[in-house]
Motif scaffolding. Structure first.
Motif, mmCIF file in Angstrom:
data_model
loop_
_atom_site.group_PDB
_atom_site.id
_atom_site.type_symbol
_atom_site.label_atom_id
_atom_site.label_comp_id
_atom_site.label_asym_id
_atom_site.label_seq_id
_atom_site.Cartn_x
_atom_site.Cartn_y
_atom_site.Cartn_z
ATOM 1 N N LYS A 7 45.457 24.451 31.314
ATOM 2 C CA LYS A 7 46.378 24.741 32.404
ATOM 3 C C LYS A 7 45.733 25.802 33.295
ATOM 4 O O LYS A 7 45.262 26.812 32.812
ATOM 5 N N TYR A 8 45.727 25.531 34.568
ATOM 6 C CA TYR A 8 45.174 26.473 35.534
ATOM 7 C C TYR A 8 46.307 27.204 36.238
ATOM 8 O O TYR A 8 47.312 26.609 36.598
ATOM 9 N N VAL A 9 46.106 28.479 36.424
ATOM 10 C CA VAL A 9 47.067 29.298 37.144
ATOM 11 C C VAL A 9 46.643 29.328 38.605
ATOM 12 O O VAL A 9 45.469 29.520 38.928
ATOM 13 N N LYS A 10 47.610 29.125 39.492
ATOM 14 C CA LYS A 10 47.295 29.179 40.919
ATOM 15 C C LYS A 10 47.013 30.626 41.301
ATOM 16 O O LYS A 10 47.815 31.516 41.018
ATOM 17 N N ALA A 11 45.875 30.857 41.906
ATOM 18 C CA ALA A 11 45.487 32.205 42.308
ATOM 19 C C ALA A 11 44.517 32.109 43.467
ATOM 20 O O ALA A 11 44.041 31.031 43.825
ATOM 21 N N TYR A 12 44.223 33.269 44.053
ATOM 22 C CA TYR A 12 43.271 33.317 45.156
ATOM 23 C C TYR A 12 41.868 33.507 44.597
ATOM 24 O O TYR A 12 41.662 34.206 43.609
ATOM 25 N N SER A 13 40.937 32.937 45.305
ATOM 26 C CA SER A 13 39.554 33.104 44.867
ATOM 27 C C SER A 13 39.020 34.440 45.378
ATOM 28 O O SER A 13 39.598 35.071 46.270
ATOM 29 N N GLU A 16 38.298 34.483 49.120
ATOM 30 C CA GLU A 16 39.486 34.593 49.966
ATOM 31 C C GLU A 16 39.967 36.049 50.036
ATOM 32 O O GLU A 16 40.337 36.535 51.111
#
Length: 136
Positions: A7-13, A16
């Motif tokens: 599962k991947y957590v939505k985050a900023y790179s 960015e």
């Protein structure tokens, strides 16, 4: 074999975040030159207050001796420690001239607030005419 579900957590790179920080830095650099006038106005309040205090001391001296003095010690004015001597006062106070009928005192800045090589100066006289002689 068991299949693992990642599962991947939505985050900023990282790139960015760096772009946003760069944009904020540019905006701060654009706003900072406009703040120098606010800083110099705030610092000039120090000069105005010290000159107003000196005016009151000179008036008291005049009522006692019927003349004004050119000596700060005679009226009991104590110059705060300036930034040149590890203090906090940005202005140095001097009495330019004094006579039986009047005096002129000046407050000269020891720091150049906007970096243009001009140092701010304020002046007061026996009639409490306070004016900015040299604008920074």
């Amino acid at each position: 074999m068991k299949k693992e579900n990642k599962k991947y957590v939505k985050a900023y790179s990282l790139s960015e975040i760096l772009v946003v920080l760069a944009i904020i830095g540019i905006i701060i650099l654009l706003v900072m030159p406009n703040q120098t006038s606010v800083v110099s106005q705030a610092k000039s309040l120090e000069a105005q207050n010290m000159l107003a205090h000196l005016h009151g001391l000179q008036k008291n001296y005049f009522y006692r001796y019927s003349k004004y003095t050119s000596n700060l010690d005679d009226i009991g004015f104590v110059q705060e420690k300036t930034i040149e001597s590890n203090g906090q006062a940005v202005y140095v106070i001097t009495i330019q001239e004094a006579s039986n009928s009047g005096f002129i005192a000046r407050a000269r800045a020891l720091a150049d607030f906007d970096g243009d090589g001009v140092f701010n100066e304020w002046q007061i006289d026996q009639d409490r005419n306070l004016k900015e002689v040299v604008k920074d």
